[in-house]
Write a protein that holds these residues in place. Sequence first.
Motif, PDB file in Angstrom:
ATOM      1  N   PHE A 260      -4.157   5.499  -5.269  1.00 50.00           N
ATOM      2  CA  PHE A 260      -4.072   4.149  -4.467  1.00 50.00           C
ATOM      3  C   PHE A 260      -3.783   4.254  -2.995  1.00 50.00           C
ATOM      4  CE2 PHE A 260      -3.340   1.318  -8.500  1.00 50.00           C
ATOM      5  CZ  PHE A 260      -4.706   1.074  -8.631  1.00 50.00           C
ATOM      6  N   LYS A 261      -2.700   5.039  -2.818  1.00 50.42           N
ATOM      7  CA  LYS A 261      -2.224   5.101  -1.226  1.00 50.42           C
ATOM      8  C   LYS A 261      -3.033   5.927  -0.686  1.00 50.42           C
ATOM      9  CE  LYS A 261       2.735   5.224  -2.898  1.00 50.42           C
ATOM     10  NZ  LYS A 261       4.077   5.803  -2.760  1.00 50.42           N
ATOM     11  N   LYS A 262      -3.635   6.871  -1.083  1.00 48.73           N
ATOM     12  CA  LYS A 262      -4.757   7.663  -0.332  1.00 48.73           C
ATOM     13  C   LYS A 262      -5.894   7.020   0.118  1.00 48.73           C
ATOM     14  CE  LYS A 262      -3.488  12.419  -2.133  1.00 48.73           C
ATOM     15  NZ  LYS A 262      -3.961  13.768  -2.845  1.00 48.73           N
ATOM     16  N   ARG A 263      -6.279   6.251  -1.041  1.00 53.55           N
ATOM     17  CA  ARG A 263      -7.511   5.251  -0.932  1.00 53.55           C
ATOM     18  C   ARG A 263      -7.121   4.184   0.124  1.00 53.55           C
ATOM     19  NH1 ARG A 263      -8.858   5.484  -5.997  1.00 53.55           N
ATOM     20  NH2 ARG A 263      -8.000   3.429  -6.412  1.00 53.55           N
ATOM     21  N   GLY A 264      -5.920   3.737   0.502  1.00 57.17           N
ATOM     22  CA  GLY A 264      -5.601   2.732   1.197  1.00 57.17           C
ATOM     23  C   GLY A 264      -5.818   3.190   2.558  1.00 57.17           C
ATOM     24  N   LYS A 265      -5.382   4.293   3.033  1.00 63.32           N
ATOM     25  CA  LYS A 265      -5.456   5.193   4.295  1.00 63.32           C
ATOM     26  C   LYS A 265      -6.825   5.029   4.405  1.00 63.32           C
ATOM     27  CE  LYS A 265      -0.953   7.294   3.936  1.00 63.32           C
ATOM     28  NZ  LYS A 265      -0.170   8.642   4.188  1.00 63.32           N
ATOM     29  N   GLN A 266      -7.730   5.718   3.466  1.00 63.16           N
ATOM     30  CA  GLN A 266      -9.158   6.186   3.701  1.00 63.16           C
ATOM     31  C   GLN A 266      -9.788   4.803   4.011  1.00 63.16           C
ATOM     32  OE1 GLN A 266     -10.390   8.189  -0.052  1.00 63.16           O
ATOM     33  NE2 GLN A 266      -9.030   9.961   0.411  1.00 63.16           N
TER      34      GLN A 266
END
Length: 361
Positions: A260-266
Amino acid sequence: MRKRKKGKKRSLWPISISFRILLFVAAAALGLSYISIYINPVDSVIPLFFGLYFIPIVFLNIIILVIALIRRRSVAWVTFLMLIPSILFADLFVKFGKPNEGEKGNALNICTYNVGLFAQESGISRLDQLNRVARYIGEERPSIVCFQEFYAKDTSVIRDLFHQYPYIQWHFFRYSDGGMFGNLTISKFPIVSGDKITFKGSTNLCIFSDIDFFGKMIRIYNTHLESHSISFTTLVKRMSNSQKVSEEILNVHERVASAFKKRGKQVDSIAVHMSKSEYPAIICGDFNDTPMSYTYHILMKGMKDSFRESGRGFSATYSYLWPMLRIDYILYPETFWSMSHITQKVPYSDHYPVFSGIIIP
């Protein structure tokens, strides 16, 4: 006789209290799922789990409402009120009716397809699966195809297999067996320029292609966002072989939270890039997120969703847990309109290919 009736009434108190607690917890969970789309997972991931489980939570509240009405519980109004907003989100998952037509223009037939490295069917080699997909695409004849998780031992076969698509762009990473994998865009229209958006510490990425479509420049974003790093089948196997199911669930949720966190930045980086584009943009691909997500909410700003505009039936694009999971999308500018949206249930990957006919005035 009176004492027995009192005793029977008292015995129902624990059930009544438990039901009320369940009702309020389920209603609160539904409320959190509504607001989860506005919360960046970088700030907090907890609400996003409720968005992920939106459909099961809705069904749980419907069951609770039915029971409350049958038993004539006054608290039924709480569940009823919390379910009303879910109607606004219904067309994210199921759609009926005809598309709304816009201005006349040229039709761009586009397909997005996560082919899962051509490794989803046991007993079939990657090369054989690649050939099957190439024949399938040749029969469907879309103008542009955006592949994610495309694998090739030898990239020279791409032009041979997709010879009807003279314009090709890709960005590949080296696979463990020496092959190449990544995102691939093939087009019948000229790709004038293009580049990539990569993400630190990840083989997920986004490539964009500027396409000359009858003299009008259109930017196509081919996107593959961070996955949860564990498949549903793997999860079931691990849980069935584990004596501590709760630990497995906790471990999986930790990995999902990280995704979730990685996808949010992406998705934030892609949204910024799109905002600076001088051309109207179509963004498609595997978002690895449901419509009840921050990812979808951010990428939908100023855009339309081909399924919501011209789809019919269930929207699911992922074969496991069908028809619950829609994670592959085609989004386009509000000035365009789609005359068709089709998700074909073919067996070549764990994802289904999504096709849309988009009218560009």
